[in-house]
Design an enzyme around this catalytic site. Structure first.
Site, PDB file in Angstrom:
ATOM      1  N   LEU A  64     -10.296  17.767 -64.518  1.00  0.00           N
ATOM      2  CA  LEU A  64     -10.504  16.438 -63.932  1.00  0.00           C
ATOM      3  C   LEU A  64     -11.469  16.505 -62.754  1.00  0.00           C
ATOM      4  CD1 LEU A  64      -6.769  15.295 -63.920  1.00  0.00           C
ATOM      5  CD2 LEU A  64      -8.505  14.838 -65.669  1.00  0.00           C
ATOM      6  N   LYS A  74      -2.560  25.500 -56.864  1.00  0.00           N
ATOM      7  CA  LYS A  74      -1.425  24.882 -56.163  1.00  0.00           C
ATOM      8  C   LYS A  74      -0.557  24.100 -57.147  1.00  0.00           C
ATOM      9  CE  LYS A  74      -2.727  24.907 -51.415  1.00  0.00           C
ATOM     10  NZ  LYS A  74      -3.993  25.664 -51.485  1.00  0.00           N
ATOM     11  N   VAL A 105       1.255   7.766 -34.164  1.00  0.00           N
ATOM     12  CA  VAL A 105       1.135   6.640 -33.236  1.00  0.00           C
ATOM     13  C   VAL A 105      -0.329   6.201 -33.206  1.00  0.00           C
ATOM     14  CG1 VAL A 105       1.370   5.906 -30.828  1.00  0.00           C
ATOM     15  CG2 VAL A 105       3.024   7.516 -31.827  1.00  0.00           C
ATOM     16  N   SER A 182      -7.416  -1.891 -48.386  1.00  0.00           N
ATOM     17  CA  SER A 182      -6.683  -1.638 -49.629  1.00  0.00           C
ATOM     18  C   SER A 182      -6.238  -2.940 -50.296  1.00  0.00           C
ATOM     19  CB  SER A 182      -5.479  -0.745 -49.341  1.00  0.00           C
ATOM     20  OG  SER A 182      -4.747  -1.260 -48.246  1.00  0.00           O
ATOM     21  N   ARG A 185      -8.830  -3.987 -52.540  1.00  0.00           N
ATOM     22  CA  ARG A 185      -8.853  -3.080 -53.684  1.00  0.00           C
ATOM     23  C   ARG A 185      -7.659  -3.322 -54.609  1.00  0.00           C
ATOM     24  NH1 ARG A 185      -9.465   0.801 -49.652  1.00  0.00           N
ATOM     25  NH2 ARG A 185      -7.664   1.974 -50.434  1.00  0.00           N
ATOM     26  N   GLY A 191      -1.467  -0.628 -45.441  1.00  0.00           N
ATOM     27  CA  GLY A 191      -1.059  -0.138 -44.132  1.00  0.00           C
ATOM     28  C   GLY A 191      -1.331  -1.137 -43.018  1.00  0.00           C
ATOM     29  N   ASP A 192      -2.384  -1.935 -43.175  1.00  0.00           N
ATOM     30  CA  ASP A 192      -2.726  -2.910 -42.139  1.00  0.00           C
ATOM     31  C   ASP A 192      -3.550  -4.028 -42.766  1.00  0.00           C
ATOM     32  OD1 ASP A 192      -5.143  -1.717 -42.617  1.00  0.00           O
ATOM     33  OD2 ASP A 192      -5.526  -1.112 -40.558  1.00  0.00           O
ATOM     34  N   ASP A 194      -7.117  -5.777 -42.743  1.00  0.00           N
ATOM     35  CA  ASP A 194      -8.511  -5.586 -42.331  1.00  0.00           C
ATOM     36  C   ASP A 194      -9.287  -6.877 -42.566  1.00  0.00           C
ATOM     37  OD1 ASP A 194      -8.322  -2.713 -41.778  1.00  0.00           O
ATOM     38  OD2 ASP A 194      -8.028  -2.508 -43.940  1.00  0.00           O
TER      39      ASP A 194
END
Ligand code: 8DG
Ligand code: CA
Ligand code: CA
Length: 335
Positions: A64, A74, A105, A182, A185, A191-192, A194
């Site tokens: 890939l 891994k 933070v 996001s 998208r 998360g926030d 924008d």
């Protein structure tokens, strides 16, 4: 950049691989400060996150995009033992653990986290008891630490979007507002928030003039009076970072707002939509094609490597066209 680790949900067939890769990425960014490795892990996690079936071996993974020898080894180790020695070591190292915690933070970056660690800080609670050495931004980050760790469901961002648009357009109906990141998208949680704002009367030739632009301050003031914005981390002429809340039933959310000149809107939208890894790939492609692309403009690079005048852009598609890069819808930019 939000501080979340973006854990991948169990509905994804390769979620456990994605999560250890994202954790390794955070480690490279915050502790080793190796941004190449950070990007490599993020890219691999994005590739596996999009892969529709369960990966059964490192060899299969290696086929890939973005997965090389090291990562496929891994995956083999994880499949064989159910864990990774490297992550175990990281978890057992108190310094690493403390830096990982402290950088969650907002406003505390790797360097500040290291200096706090050297001063003896290990946990959020310890910081809360002794916040003297923190900046205003970091103190607000600490104040809402728990809420800021929570993801924002798409539905809630839609409600915030509606309130932002109503309030900002009641100042001036010509304001154009786009929620990027996001959310644009297509992610089901973010998360926030924008937020990108532009106005047809404000163009790049008016930036850099000595008069201060009061537009963003007025907007932030209106949003604060309306009780949507409840705290400010930082506020400049074109960039706001702060905290907002729909109402007391909802958690406090991170809100970013940028005011961008009308003629730079599409480059800004593209940049602010991300993902950061996608942006990096696209910028590298632009350079190969003889252009330089950033959050403001697309410019041709002359034979001496000096950028020329900005190219006039009237849509996001324009940018892809100029650098001969196949158009990708925002939903397809999660790499
Ligand atoms: P999230 O908030 O749901 O975690 O994801 P996101 O929306 O993709 O991330 P973000 O941290 O809010 O950043 C928004 C976009 O800004 C990102 O998708 C691409 C762009 N961006 C970069 N590099 C950087 C950077 O170093 N810092 C920030 N704040 N944004 C960046 O391409
Ligand atoms: Ca953001
Ligand atoms: Ca975001």
């Amino acid at each position: 950049m939000s501080k979340r680790k973006n854990p991948v949900g169990e509905e994804n067939p390769n979620y456990d691989f994605c999560n250890f890769l994202l954790e390794l990425a955070e480690y490279e960014k915050n502790v080793s400060r190796n941004m190449h490795k950070f990007s490599a892990y993020k890219k691999a996690a994005a590739t596996l996150g999009e892969h529709p079936t369960r990966i059964k071996s490192g060899d299969e993974a290696r086929k890939l995009k973005g997965i090389g020898d090291k990562i496929s080894k891994k995956i083999d180790e994880f499949l064989a033992t159910g864990k990774l020695k490297k992550l175990e070591n990281i978890h057992n190292d108190p310094k690493t653990e403390a830096i990982n915690i402290l950088t969650k933070v907002t406003g505390i970056g790797p360097a500040k986290a290291l200096s706090l660690y050297n001063q003896g800080f290990r946990t959020i609670e310890e910081l809360q008891k002794n916040p003297e050495s923190l900046t205003h931004h970091q103190k607000i980050g600490l104040k809402y630490y728990e809420d800021f760790e929570k993801k924002i469901p798409r539905q809630e961002i839609q409600e915030i979007e509606k309130r932002l648009k109503d309030l900002i357009q009641s100042i001036d109906s010509l304001y154009k507002i786009t929620i990027c990141g996001s959310y644009r998208r297509g992610k089901s949680e973010s998360g926030d928030v924008d937020t990108l704002i532009t106005h047809p009367n404000w163009t790049s030739d008016k930036v850099n003039k000595k008069d201060k632009n009061p537009m963003l301050k007025k907007i932030i003031n209106a949003l604060t009076v309306a009780d949507l914005i409840i705290d400010t981390l930082s506020l400049g002429e074109t960039k706001f970072m702060g905290a907002c809340r729909l109402d007391s039933e909802h958690p406090v959310r991170r809100l970013d707002i940028r005011l961008t000149p009308y003629d730079q809107y599409y480059c800004s939208i593209l940049y602010f939509t991300g993902s950061d890894v996608f942006n990096k790939t696209m910028r590298a492609h632009a350079v190969e094609q003889g252009f330089t692309l950033n959050e403001y403009t697309l410019r041709p690079l002359g034979s001496t490597g000096v950028p020329g005048e900005p190219i006039e852009i009237t849509s996001e598609e324009d940018i892809f066209d100029f650098i001969d890069y196949p158009y990708k819808k925002p939903e397809d930019r999660n790499a």
